[in-house]
Scaffold this active site. Sequence first.
Site, PDB file in Angstrom:
ATOM      1  N   HIS A   1       0.841  -1.207   0.000  1.00 39.64           N
ATOM      2  CA  HIS A   1       0.000   0.000   0.000  1.00 39.64           C
ATOM      3  C   HIS A   1       0.866   1.243   0.000  1.00 39.64           C
ATOM      4  O   HIS A   1       2.071   1.174   0.294  1.00 39.64           O
ATOM      5  CB  HIS A   1      -0.869   0.010   1.258  1.00 39.64           C
TER       6      HIS A   1
ATOM      7  N   HIS B   1       5.197   6.539  -1.002  1.00 41.43           N
ATOM      8  CA  HIS B   1       6.007   5.353  -1.285  1.00 41.43           C
ATOM      9  C   HIS B   1       5.214   4.080  -0.993  1.00 41.43           C
ATOM     10  O   HIS B   1       4.167   4.133  -0.335  1.00 41.43           O
ATOM     11  CB  HIS B   1       7.240   5.360  -0.373  1.00 41.43           C
TER      12      HIS B   1
HETATM   13  O1  ACK Z   1       5.166   1.629   4.837  1.00 47.76           O
HETATM   14  P1  ACK Z   1       4.323   2.587   5.524  1.00 47.76           P
HETATM   15  O2  ACK Z   1       3.901   3.830   4.846  1.00 47.76           O
HETATM   16  O3  ACK Z   1       4.927   2.948   6.957  1.00 47.76           O
HETATM   17  O4  ACK Z   1       3.035   1.840   6.057  1.00 47.76           O
HETATM   18  C1  ACK Z   1       3.048   1.639   7.431  1.00 47.76           C
HETATM   19  C2  ACK Z   1       1.717   2.000   8.024  1.00 47.76           C
HETATM   20  O5  ACK Z   1       1.835   3.330   8.505  1.00 47.76           O
HETATM   21  C3  ACK Z   1       1.307   1.091   9.186  1.00 47.76           C
HETATM   22  O6  ACK Z   1       2.311   1.045  10.145  1.00 47.76           O
HETATM   23  C4  ACK Z   1       3.135   3.831   8.286  1.00 47.76           C
HETATM   24  N1  ACK Z   1       3.528   4.553   9.506  1.00 47.76           N
HETATM   25  C5  ACK Z   1       3.743   4.060  10.748  1.00 47.76           C
HETATM   26  N2  ACK Z   1       4.046   5.045  11.602  1.00 47.76           N
HETATM   27  C6  ACK Z   1       4.019   6.201  10.906  1.00 47.76           C
HETATM   28  C7  ACK Z   1       4.246   7.565  11.212  1.00 47.76           C
HETATM   29  N3  ACK Z   1       4.547   7.956  12.449  1.00 47.76           N
HETATM   30  N4  ACK Z   1       4.140   8.481  10.227  1.00 47.76           N
HETATM   31  C8  ACK Z   1       3.836   8.112   8.979  1.00 47.76           C
HETATM   32  N5  ACK Z   1       3.605   6.838   8.611  1.00 47.76           N
HETATM   33  C9  ACK Z   1       3.702   5.892   9.545  1.00 47.76           C
HETATM   34  C10 ACK Z   1       4.009   2.639   8.003  1.00 47.76           C
END
Ligand code: ACK
Length: 222
Positions: free
Chosen positions: A69, A153
């Site tokens: 995703h 990303h």
């Molecule tokens: O790969 P991603 O974008 O990085 O997808 C996962 C998703 O949320 C579930 O964990 C993203 N994620 C986790 N913590 C944060 C944060 N503090 N800020 C932005 N994205 C985050 C993670």
Amino acid sequence: VQLEETFIPSYFGWFLFASVQEKVKCTSMEFVKTLDTLDAFKKHLSDFTGKAEKEVDLEQYFEAKGPLHCTTKFCDYGKAEGAKDYALTPAVKDFYGSTTELSLTALFVTPRTVGARVSLTEEQLLLWPTDAEKEAESVVPAAASLPLGSRAHITLGCAEGVKAVQTGLDLLEILALQKEGQQGEPVEEMELGSLTYYGEGRWLLSLREPICTAACFSSYYK
Ligand code: ACK
């Protein structure tokens, strides 16, 4: 109001259709495997291992978890800053459940993560939180000056003990270097595109042809 809060998800984002997930995974695996065999990569192996002589099997090095995703907003079930406001944005309601096409324009590898850069369209940017880049400022100081959507990303894998949030930060770091005028070291032309080394184990493959994948705007609970 309390009821609403309990329904705020872990995160909102575009979820790749099952049929294209495999294609994206295969392409990234192919890239990682090829990268592992390059002399240029071997020359900088210590970025990954801490030691020059040690070998690394990149295929094993990264672990993929969950559905592929592109996160728009991490909400942490309402605990993250701005989560509720985002969940209530008209665009979120309007586009919820709708299908779009994501354009993957680069693949990158660092000692922490492997990911794909997503280049968002004007319409997709309507769902992009205005502070997504700024939120990364404490880690990547130049992040706030990068264009909206720079952080977009898909996490394709993380090294042991690394959280997925790192992937977007690694991407921002590379884009910040580019913006500062660091060209990186052109390494070679690969079948998929041109490979550049940005130091400290940061590799970016700019795709000759973007990978277009169907995705659905939705949210994730768990
Ligand atoms: O790969 P991603 O974008 O990085 O997808 C996962 C998703 O949320 C579930 O964990 C993203 N994620 C986790 N913590 C944060 C944060 N503090 N800020 C932005 N994205 C985050 C993670």
